[in-house]
Design an enzyme around this catalytic site. Sequence first.
Site, PDB file in Angstrom:
ATOM      1  N   SER A 102     -11.188  -0.747  -0.969  1.00  0.00           N
ATOM      2  CA  SER A 102      -9.914  -0.643  -0.479  1.00  0.00           C
ATOM      3  C   SER A 102     -10.058  -0.833   1.107  1.00  0.00           C
ATOM      4  O   SER A 102      -9.124  -1.115   1.794  1.00  0.00           O
ATOM      5  CB  SER A 102      -9.046   0.785  -0.576  1.00  0.00           C
ATOM      6  OG  SER A 102      -8.557   0.879  -1.788  1.00  0.00           O
ATOM      7  N   HIS A 104      -3.855   6.271   3.125  1.00  0.00           N
ATOM      8  CA  HIS A 104      -4.370   5.082   2.754  1.00  0.00           C
ATOM      9  C   HIS A 104      -3.712   3.906   3.386  1.00  0.00           C
ATOM     10  O   HIS A 104      -4.509   2.969   3.847  1.00  0.00           O
ATOM     11  CB  HIS A 104      -4.501   4.971   1.361  1.00  0.00           C
ATOM     12  CG  HIS A 104      -5.179   3.932   0.568  1.00  0.00           C
ATOM     13  ND1 HIS A 104      -4.703   2.431   0.036  1.00  0.00           N
ATOM     14  CD2 HIS A 104      -6.413   3.892   0.008  1.00  0.00           C
ATOM     15  CE1 HIS A 104      -5.614   2.013  -0.337  1.00  0.00           C
ATOM     16  NE2 HIS A 104      -6.650   2.712  -0.380  1.00  0.00           N
ATOM     17  N   ASP A 108       0.954  -1.285   0.002  1.00  0.00           N
ATOM     18  CA  ASP A 108      -0.215   0.212   0.094  1.00  0.00           C
ATOM     19  C   ASP A 108       0.973   1.080   0.097  1.00  0.00           C
ATOM     20  O   ASP A 108       1.809   1.269  -0.562  1.00  0.00           O
ATOM     21  CB  ASP A 108      -0.886  -0.018   1.093  1.00  0.00           C
ATOM     22  CG  ASP A 108      -2.309   0.698   0.916  1.00  0.00           C
ATOM     23  OD1 ASP A 108      -2.079   1.836   0.739  1.00  0.00           O
ATOM     24  OD2 ASP A 108      -3.344   0.170   1.305  1.00  0.00           O
TER      25      ASP A 108
END
Length: 757
Positions: free
Chosen positions: A543, A214, A139
């Site tokens: 996600s 994220h 990620d």
Amino acid sequence: MKVVKLFAVIWLFTFTLTNGGASKRKLYIVYMGDHSFQDSESVIAANHEMLTSVMGSYKGAKDAVLHHYTKSFRGFSAMLTSDQAKQLAESDSVISVFESKTYRKHTTHSWEFLGINNLEKYHQPLMDSTSNVIVGVIDSGVWPESKSFNDYGLGPVPVKFKGVCLTGENFTLSNCNRKIIGARFYYKGFLAEYGPLESFNHTFFLSARDGDGHGTHTASTIAGSVVPNVSVYGIGKGTARGGAPGARLAIYKACWFNFCSDADILSAIDDAIDDGVDIISMSLGPDPPQPIYFSDSISIGSFHAFQKAVVVSASAGNSFFPKTACNVAPWILTVAASTMDREIQTNIYLGNSQVIKGFSVNPTEMESFHGIVAGSAAAAPGIPPRNASYCKNNTLDPALIKGKLVVCTLEEIRDDRRAKAITVKQGGGVGFIFVDPLARDIGAQFELPLALISLEEAEKLQAYMASEKYPVARISKTMTILPTKPAPEMAMFSSVGPNIITPDIIKPDITAPGVNVLAAWSPLSTDYTGGRSIDYNIISGTSMSCPHVSALAAIVKSGHPSWSPAAIKSAIMTTATIQDNTRSIITRHPNGSQTSPFDYGSGHINPAAAIDPGLVYDFDASDIIDFLCSTGASPAQLKNLTGETMYCKNASTSPYDLNYPSIGVSSLIGSISVHRTVTYYGEGPAVYKAELDYPAGVNVSVTPNELRFKKMGDKMSFRINFTPYKTSSGEYVFGALTWTDGVHVVRSPISLNIVSL
Ligand SMILES: *[C@@H]1O[C@H](CO)[C@@H](O)[C@H](O)[C@H]1NC(C)=O
Ligand SMILES: *[C@@H]1O[C@H](CO)[C@@H](O)[C@H](O)[C@H]1NC(C)=O
Ligand SMILES: *[C@@H]1O[C@H](CO)[C@@H](O)[C@H](O)[C@H]1NC(C)=O
Ligand SMILES: *[C@@H]1O[C@H](CO)[C@@H](O)[C@H](O)[C@H]1NC(C)=O
Ligand SMILES: *[C@@H]1O[C@H](CO)[C@@H](O)[C@H](O)[C@H]1NC(C)=O
Ligand SMILES: *[C@@H]1O[C@H](CO)[C@@H](O)[C@H](O)[C@H]1NC(C)=O
Ligand SMILES: *[C@@H]1O[C@H](CO)[C@@H](O)[C@H](O)[C@H]1NC(C)=O
Ligand SMILES: *[C@@H]1O[C@H](CO)[C@@H](O)[C@H](O)[C@H]1NC(C)=O
Ligand SMILES: *[C@@H]1O[C@H](CO)[C@@H](O)[C@H](O)[C@H]1NC(C)=O
């Protein structure tokens, strides 16, 4: 350029980029499959030698290489001209040469909603054993100072872990601990495709430190430690935690500013497998259409992971429409997104004391009423009202929106909402209201107060605005509403099947919470948090659902350390539920529309059931090869995937006979039988009986329809016989087969396209 997205990105990241500079030479991945070299150094030497032969000089070769893949498979990525790429492709030891593509990366209450707290109460030894499980997260890195990554109470790093804590910019050895046990970062592929990181004008760290948020969010959703009293401006207050708070995290940062290069991802997978992770979690993927498995780095890398007993869980994408599901290879656990029973509601109070229900993450209460104007009524000179209603740049007259709340609409579902918000702000608006079918699915934040409203609420608002000469309104602070019904519902943005590559495999596989999930965040990432620095954030996307399933895989793995990735996948899928909390079939936003397995696969995860599934559908890499053969894969294609020369057996298997935990026949012609084998995991003898939920237009029977097991590990095979009596005219029809012993419920959805009788 292929791309995958992170969150329900529309609100969030919508960069547009031009391919940085690589006009003549492009980034290629040269893949050579398994290797028998003794060590990485010999692979690198051989790679350089091979490249020297096409580049003409050793130095040129060395400079051109970005990564060497030396561990789980052999290969390298390099900047090459198309001629050089072609020459390499002709070399005997090279299996394939493909151009690198770019992917985009696609809380706390969610675990309560999933009943995980009860799970801990009743299975404490199991939860403790998650501390032996290592999850690799590919990620945007991690914010190591987040409380969610404290390692309080964790024992030593599992000895099987071979990874490292790579230091880099603002990331020292002390940023790893017994929670974050490994950290690596990859950027050469990104640089080659997009140019210098500096040119993005965004904060970044040349290390595993996360400037985006994220990666911090996904990692903490999987294995974040328990942190009490967390919220975003008081919204969604509660205890933050990951699904497997005892599990360890190995961080592989391969995404920068929402983009992840193929070449970097493949490097991360190679390392993760070799480092000894048990699970790889990838909240990223290609934009539709999904590429064929034989030339897709995620499919190839995750096949190697599968072979080495590593579970790969990946997001299905945020692309709304049928046939857009990505990461659909049968060896990947493909995750869709749905809601939980919590809404974050931002009401709009009108001058006539009516209340309009809206959604957003809005930290402040508007103290006073403001005039409200529709974008269409505030058009700049020369702009038709319709164009102005979309609130695009330079379409609104500042004189008409100054000091007002502005109502904007969407031209297309994928419109860049944030750009519209900026337009309103630049024009002097004090707040804005979006008419947006996605309203409930994205917790939007901005510098100004905002609320997203559904089409139905928009009609109420419009009626009020039409009835008043000077309509006024104010936007309230966001409230947390809990529990709500029905839940879960499928998120509108969640990508939908069927699987366009191998349609006999139903995709997505599963759904999990992915709407307004609260988890840890990078305090430096403020672009999408209204400029406010926060440690926890609420965001949406597949996600966010993928890490929930990665955590569940970690829990199942800890209870059954010897289980294969397919068995873990089976446990998660066959125990999933398709009912919401009103005992109806799960519906889809925004209209409560009907759903099918192409929305949620086998259903919504049910952690308590997944740790004790009763029966398991297992398969291994050789079954996958047989499956690919049955779909017509050539030896050259198989070699592209596995790295080895392989020939298909002559035995005539059918693609629907892969021992998958769901049952799909994409082209049913006349009567057929589908074969499956289950393995029993229970104490003592047991009898499982078949129950059928019939798809329309077909008679179904199961032989035998009763399975008698004597002891754990027993395997039994059965046939599902389909006799169609009505074609389905190109549409799929759906049903299910459920085995039950009265306690365990082992359910497989069925999807059929009945072509002829
Ligand atoms: C990163 O390190 C530099 C140099 O030590 C320091 O000035 C800066 O504040 C650090 N940034 C963050 C976000 O910690
Ligand atoms: C970064 O800023 C420079 C100079 O202001 C500008 O030319 C460039 O387009 C910006 N890059 C991006 C990706 O916004
Ligand atoms: C929770 O956090 C809020 C603000 O961060 C604080 O005011 C409150 O006292 C905390 N409550 C507890 C029980 O710690
Ligand atoms: C193998 O992969 C390369 C690179 O994507 C592709 O060009 C080639 O067609 C593939 N070969 C087969 C047989 O699919
Ligand atoms: C208004 O929108 C239409 C359709 O999107 C477009 O063709 C037209 O050029 C726009 N007009 C102006 C003045 O921007
Ligand atoms: C809108 O357009 C103006 C120039 O017409 C430009 O200066 C401004 O940066 C644009 N705003 C956005 C958000 O693109
Ligand atoms: C939802 O319902 C509205 C109003 O009935 C309709 O206009 C819209 O097309 C529907 N949307 C979907 C996705 O079905
Ligand atoms: C497979 O079948 C083909 C054609 O029927 C035949 O030529 C070939 O020899 C067979 N191969 C094996 C390994 O049995
Ligand atoms: C399907 O089953 C029904 C009832 O069991 C039976 O009457 C019918 O003949 C069957 N149809 C076919 C095509 O087998």
